[in-house]
Design a protein around this motif. Sequence first.
Motif, PDB file in Angstrom:
ATOM      1  N   ASP A   1       0.834  -1.209   0.000  1.00 47.99           N
ATOM      2  CA  ASP A   1       0.000   0.000   0.000  1.00 47.99           C
ATOM      3  C   ASP A   1       0.866   1.255   0.000  1.00 47.99           C
ATOM      4  OD1 ASP A   1      -2.284  -1.492   0.022  1.00 47.99           O
ATOM      5  OD2 ASP A   1      -2.621  -1.326   2.186  1.00 47.99           O
TER       6      ASP A   1
ATOM      7  N   SER B   1       2.463   1.743  -3.373  1.00 43.38           N
ATOM      8  CA  SER B   1       1.476   2.292  -4.313  1.00 43.38           C
ATOM      9  C   SER B   1       1.243   3.769  -4.051  1.00 43.38           C
ATOM     10  CB  SER B   1       0.153   1.532  -4.183  1.00 43.38           C
ATOM     11  OG  SER B   1       0.308   0.185  -4.539  1.00 43.38           O
TER      12      SER B   1
ATOM     13  N   VAL C   1      -5.940   0.172  -4.907  1.00 46.40           N
ATOM     14  CA  VAL C   1      -7.307   0.106  -5.452  1.00 46.40           C
ATOM     15  C   VAL C   1      -8.017   1.436  -5.244  1.00 46.40           C
ATOM     16  CG1 VAL C   1      -9.527  -1.064  -5.294  1.00 46.40           C
ATOM     17  CG2 VAL C   1      -7.398  -2.378  -5.068  1.00 46.40           C
TER      18      VAL C   1
ATOM     19  N   ARG D   1      -6.728   4.263  -7.520  1.00 42.24           N
ATOM     20  CA  ARG D   1      -7.255   4.174  -8.881  1.00 42.24           C
ATOM     21  C   ARG D   1      -8.732   4.532  -8.932  1.00 42.24           C
ATOM     22  NH1 ARG D   1      -4.247  -0.657  -8.923  1.00 42.24           N
ATOM     23  NH2 ARG D   1      -6.179  -1.841  -8.606  1.00 42.24           N
ATOM     24  N   SER D   2      -9.499   3.972  -8.008  1.00 40.86           N
ATOM     25  CA  SER D   2     -10.956   4.154  -8.048  1.00 40.86           C
ATOM     26  C   SER D   2     -11.356   5.611  -7.878  1.00 40.86           C
ATOM     27  CB  SER D   2     -11.615   3.313  -6.947  1.00 40.86           C
ATOM     28  OG  SER D   2     -11.374   1.942  -7.150  1.00 40.86           O
TER      29      SER D   2
ATOM     30  N   ARG E   1      -9.441   6.982 -14.752  1.00 38.70           N
ATOM     31  CA  ARG E   1      -9.754   5.561 -14.953  1.00 38.70           C
ATOM     32  C   ARG E   1      -9.929   5.235 -16.421  1.00 38.70           C
ATOM     33  NH1 ARG E   1     -12.006   2.379 -11.007  1.00 38.70           N
ATOM     34  NH2 ARG E   1     -13.647   1.654 -12.393  1.00 38.70           N
TER      35      ARG E   1
ATOM     36  N   THR F   1     -12.332   0.823  -1.444  1.00 36.13           N
ATOM     37  CA  THR F   1     -13.240   0.873  -2.593  1.00 36.13           C
ATOM     38  C   THR F   1     -13.287  -0.489  -3.282  1.00 36.13           C
ATOM     39  OG1 THR F   1     -11.500   1.565  -4.141  1.00 36.13           O
ATOM     40  CG2 THR F   1     -12.715   3.298  -3.011  1.00 36.13           C
ATOM     41  N   ARG F   2     -14.491  -0.891  -3.630  1.00 37.68           N
ATOM     42  CA  ARG F   2     -14.691  -2.042  -4.509  1.00 37.68           C
ATOM     43  C   ARG F   2     -15.602  -1.539  -5.606  1.00 37.68           C
ATOM     44  NH1 ARG F   2     -16.003  -5.001  -7.844  1.00 37.68           N
ATOM     45  NH2 ARG F   2     -13.932  -4.455  -8.486  1.00 37.68           N
TER      46      ARG F   2
ATOM     47  N   GLU G   1     -12.526  -9.200  -7.754  1.00 38.81           N
ATOM     48  CA  GLU G   1     -13.540  -8.613  -6.870  1.00 38.81           C
ATOM     49  C   GLU G   1     -13.491  -9.258  -5.491  1.00 38.81           C
ATOM     50  OE1 GLU G   1     -18.421  -8.393  -6.540  1.00 38.81           O
ATOM     51  OE2 GLU G   1     -17.475  -8.900  -8.452  1.00 38.81           O
TER      52      GLU G   1
ATOM     53  N   GLU H   1     -10.438  -8.158  -3.456  1.00 35.97           N
ATOM     54  CA  GLU H   1     -10.587  -6.807  -2.906  1.00 35.97           C
ATOM     55  C   GLU H   1     -11.557  -6.815  -1.726  1.00 35.97           C
ATOM     56  OE1 GLU H   1     -11.710  -4.326  -6.177  1.00 35.97           O
ATOM     57  OE2 GLU H   1      -9.774  -4.515  -7.185  1.00 35.97           O
TER      58      GLU H   1
END
Length: 905
Positions: free
Chosen positions: A175, A178, A298, A301-302, A309, A690-691, A708, A711
């Motif tokens: 993390d 990233s 994640v 990006r989300s 995106r 976030t998912r 999915e 995550e």
Amino acid sequence: MDSALGPPEQMAAKRDELTPMMAQYHDLCARYDDAIVLFQVGDFYETFCGAAERTARLLEIALTSREDSTGEYPMAGIPIDNAESYIEDLLEAGYRVAVADQVEEPGETSGVVERAVTRVITPGTLTEDELLTGDDNNFVAAVARNGDRLGLALLDVSTGDFYATSATSDESIADEVSRFDPSEAVVGPDAAADPIPEECMVTPFDARAFDRERATEKLTTYFRNPDALLADTAEIRACGALLAYAEYVRGGEHEGERGEDADERVAAVFEGDDEQRLEYITQLTRYDPREYLLLDAVALRSLELFEPRAVHGRDDATLVGVLDETASALGGRKLRDWIRRPLLEPARIEARHDAVAELTGAVQRRERLHDRLREVYDLERLIGRISRERANARDLRSLRDTLAVVPDIREQLADADCERLRDLHGNLDPLADVRELIEDAVVEEPPIEITEGGIIAEGYDEDLDALRGTARDGEQWIEDLEDRERERTGIDSLKVGHNSVHGYYIEVTNPNLESVPDNYQRRQTLKNSERFVTPALKEREDEIVGARQRADEREYDLFCEVRREIAAEVERVQALADALATLDALVSLSTVAAQYDYCRPEILEREGRDGLEIDVEGGRHAVVERTQESFVPNDACLTTDRRLAVITGPNMSGKSTYMRQVAQIVLLAQVGSFVPARSARLTPVDRIFTRVGASDDIAGGRSTFMVEMDELATILREADEHSLVLLDEVGRGTSTADGMAIARAITEHIHDEVGATTLFATHHHPLTELADDLAAAFTLHFEVDEADGDVVFHHEIAPGAASGSYGVEVATAAGVPEPVVDRARELVADATEDEPEAGGEAETRVRARGEMADETDSGPASPATADGGDVPADVAAELRALDLAHLTPVEALTELDRLKRLLEA
């Protein structure tokens, strides 16, 4: 990488057959076998044999050939004057580059000119302005393991920014990697590359650099007490190794310094060679990731913090794109760091809000500060180049020009009210002594080259002035010589000239040769004239050339002395750079707040609170509102007692935008920014999960559904009551029934066990019953109107569940062919007629699962199967025995599949 001359097993055999120059090239390639060697030949950097074929293909340059006594072989080269653009392409292709320069003058050696690697260029250790992005850091990372703990170090070699942290899990380090997005990672011998993303170059380095004792010794050359500065052995090993690597790639980059081979460089690093030390690395910031709002890859990006995106998304369609109104590279990097690491402590957040509020209300001051900050050069990288002895005279003038605006910037903050701005006023050291030194020593418009004179101002050094005076007197004598010789010889066409080959001369045309005096000595014969020198002219020429040469040498020595004096003030320059960067970022946030009607959020203390409170009126999505012609604001109210919102509505109605806008408002508030809303009050969030969206990882062997589930497993494992969770269409990667079952089980677990504040968007309408079953759950929806088969989206959120999904209508709006749409309507109508009154087979199955979970030992009726029969006793017993609260989503799906097969058997 194979040698440029072939595979390793062929190298020894070929070495003895090579010409001296190619043997030299071969040896450098063998020493730097992990890099492409750019080998200077005159004005070009050349590559040969296999490396030539590779670089010609990568750089799209001509592949030629060279022939010598050993035969003909491929060759490809790039011009030295334009090398940076080609080097950038090689780096982007995943290569390291070793630059081998000529370290001897061709005219001063009788044999082959010696060459040595003077720079190793890697993606994470760039210092060249042409290869760097000014408004973002370029980090190189190092990872080291000690027992069950991983240490992470991050260094921007161009600015000296140096960070360290550690954790007990690979996921936590991943993390942080990233979050900082390094271009390169150096990995220790006992630390796998698992925490490093695929796009980051992984570099093996000498295992000795990661030794605890050696790492401590290396750190001690920079910082007084590294054991007190860092938390554990893993951090010490990572930081020490990273400094060693940075020194290694620095190599012999000083002007005129003789290069070394790789082994000699490594040895110099471990022996504590002072010439290798990076003097501008003066601070190491050790931080705990828990001190900041955590954002994993994640979430980054989300929420589109730094990258859009969409594949073809606009570059400014990111959060940083809409917030960045900074005037300098310094401010741009500072703002990105704030977005990368939002604050948790209310007092620190409020301090930034105070500064933004004051600047927002002071329009003239804010605009004046922005205008002056535009004149600020990149001090962090300037002082880095100065300390590395890579700066030229123009760099020093850029530093002087920046220092010249500091007094005015300080004046703008002289009567500041808030503490943060008053602190900045005190930290804006104008460095008057450094500014005066540059003004006195360096001319206003110096040349780029620092070895050819013309850079030191008149009056700065008496010896230099005397040498220049000698050269000027000689030049004046020569200027007067033409008139004197014309008068003395009677030759009116006589000319005095100069060229770089023959020096000064007296030129006489052929018809006047009989009038040439006896003391003229012939120097050169041309077609229509002769060129001569006299003893006096030769003597003056020697005086002029000697004085110029000594003056150039004296100027270079003086310039290096001035540069060293400035480098000694590196900490003062860095402190000024940090103050200017902070001010620029605050001015940027206030500019955006004023221009786009952002409000100051109220930050609530967390003491005594079991969960979060997020109350937003008229909230807007910071990015979407800037890319659309109009935007509909919406409220959000989440509390401990109302912490799980189930959001329904058709596609394109605004569910995903709404969820992201809530998360962005929270993040912006914790960055220290005002937020796009009429009003906002919130408790600081520890972490955002976030998912959102569908993606697969084919190369990694993971389907969309598996991605999915992975995550979701992370969220269920790591979220807590101070987390904000965004869930979008959970379970859509499998069958409808299984998807709803998984979605319900996950939502129940988050509500009952995790306690996180959650926004859950779904098309599974039966899941809206969660609001009846879970105490802190409630429903929201985006309503639409339908007229003549068309749907009108209002993008307004309202309480309750949506009346339908309008999937067919959305397909129509998207341009799906009419026959397909008509057939879809028929199928929907048929399905509706066949649907049981209770809500359909799928809903019945989901309810059945919920009822099973609520059964007690009092003996419920046997659960029903889809075809109306009873569930066999053994299957029902297994269902009752499942511990759903402790199953991961993937495990739950596996169990469901197994039990389904038992029923079908």
